[in-house]
Design an enzyme around this catalytic site. Structure first.
Site, PDB file in Angstrom:
ATOM      1  N   ASP A 141     -10.886 -23.005  -1.200  1.00  0.00           N
ATOM      2  CA  ASP A 141     -11.813 -22.237  -2.038  1.00  0.00           C
ATOM      3  C   ASP A 141     -13.240 -22.800  -2.092  1.00  0.00           C
ATOM      4  O   ASP A 141     -13.836 -22.883  -3.169  1.00  0.00           O
ATOM      5  CB  ASP A 141     -11.255 -22.121  -3.471  1.00  0.00           C
ATOM      6  CG  ASP A 141      -9.884 -21.453  -3.524  1.00  0.00           C
ATOM      7  OD1 ASP A 141      -9.346 -21.100  -2.453  1.00  0.00           O
ATOM      8  OD2 ASP A 141      -9.358 -21.285  -4.628  1.00  0.00           O
ATOM      9  N   LYS A 154      -5.766 -15.764  -1.328  1.00  0.00           N
ATOM     10  CA  LYS A 154      -4.824 -15.762  -2.459  1.00  0.00           C
ATOM     11  C   LYS A 154      -5.424 -15.029  -3.646  1.00  0.00           C
ATOM     12  O   LYS A 154      -6.640 -14.887  -3.746  1.00  0.00           O
ATOM     13  CB  LYS A 154      -4.467 -17.201  -2.851  1.00  0.00           C
ATOM     14  CG  LYS A 154      -5.627 -17.986  -3.419  1.00  0.00           C
ATOM     15  CD  LYS A 154      -5.221 -19.423  -3.662  1.00  0.00           C
ATOM     16  CE  LYS A 154      -6.379 -20.246  -4.163  1.00  0.00           C
ATOM     17  NZ  LYS A 154      -6.933 -19.808  -5.444  1.00  0.00           N
ATOM     18  N   CYS A 165      -6.905 -25.080  -8.001  1.00  0.00           N
ATOM     19  CA  CYS A 165      -6.372 -24.768  -6.663  1.00  0.00           C
ATOM     20  C   CYS A 165      -5.812 -25.994  -5.962  1.00  0.00           C
ATOM     21  O   CYS A 165      -4.687 -25.980  -5.460  1.00  0.00           O
ATOM     22  CB  CYS A 165      -7.442 -24.122  -5.796  1.00  0.00           C
ATOM     23  SG  CYS A 165      -6.775 -23.625  -4.208  1.00  0.00           S
TER      24      CYS A 165
HETATM   25  C1  VGL Z   1      -9.344 -21.138  -9.201  1.00  0.00           C
HETATM   26  C2  VGL Z   1     -10.252 -20.692 -11.234  1.00  0.00           C
HETATM   27  C3  VGL Z   1     -10.059 -19.351 -11.037  1.00  0.00           C
HETATM   28  C4  VGL Z   1      -8.965 -22.115  -8.155  1.00  0.00           C
HETATM   29  C5  VGL Z   1      -9.122 -19.807  -8.988  1.00  0.00           C
HETATM   30  O1  VGL Z   1      -8.401 -21.670  -7.148  1.00  0.00           O
HETATM   31  O2  VGL Z   1      -9.219 -23.322  -8.325  1.00  0.00           O
HETATM   32  N1  VGL Z   1      -9.886 -21.576 -10.316  1.00  0.00           N
HETATM   33  N2  VGL Z   1      -9.505 -18.925  -9.911  1.00  0.00           N
END
Ligand code: VGL
Ligand code: ZN
Length: 179
Positions: A8, A87, A132
């Protein structure tokens, strides 16, 4: 086989993004040095539909599919990635882990991808240390992978120390910039 997994590293988790993580930019030069050192580099994207269940609670709207916020940092060259996994695409299900979503279903297909190739030595870098990376690392350990977290190539939304300590306790190796 050593595999670098970039989780990410997207505009919305960097400064100026909807969910900008403090110090997020600092990992970019580290990641740029890491990429050529690994035989294989995989990347993931938080990839939400516009009506994702996490929007408004607990997160602001972020990483909406095909928007700037969901795109990789412009500093990254996506041609270096052997594969990209998405994802969080189901509007009703959260998925912090790249392996399993909150309902325990396969989140991305990355496990099959790795198994097919017998790649078992995973190095994690990216955003965020406490979501994540955290949930992906715990799942990877449960799945029997050897797991290393490159600490200075990750940043947290909340408490990085606590997340790192927990991952270590569960069996992850913590390293700093390997180089
Ligand atoms: C995530 C916050 C919101 C992550 C994903 O993948 O770390 N954090 N959505
Ligand atoms: Zn998200």
């Amino acid at each position: 086989m050593k595999v670098l997994i970039l989780t990410d590293v997207q505009n919305d988790f960097l400064s100026g993004g909807a969910l900008g993580v403090k110090g997020g930019e600092e990992i970019l030069p580290v990641i740029l040095r890491l990429i050529p050192r690994f035989p294989h580099v995989l990347a993931t994207q938080d990839w939400h539909p516009h009506n994702h269940c996490s929007f408004g609670n607990p997160w602001p709207i972020h990483c909406v599919q095909d928007t700037w916020g969901a795109d990789f940092s412009p500093k990254l060259d996506r041609t270096k990635f052997a594969a990209i996994f998405h994802k969080g695409s189901d509007p009703n299900v959260e998925s912090y882990s790249i392996f399993f979503d909150a309902k325990g279903q396969p989140a991305t297909g990355i496990h099959e991808y790795l198994q097919t190739r017998k790649w078992r030595d995973l190095y994690f870098a990216g955003l965020t240390t406490d979501y994540c990376v955290f949930y992906s690392v715990l799942d990877a350990l449960k799945l029997g992978y050897r797991v290393t977290v490159i600490q200075d190539a990750c940043r947290a939304i909340g408490d990085a120390k606590k997340a790192l300590a927990h991952m270590k306790e569960k069996g992850a190796q913590l390293v700093r910039n390997l180089l």
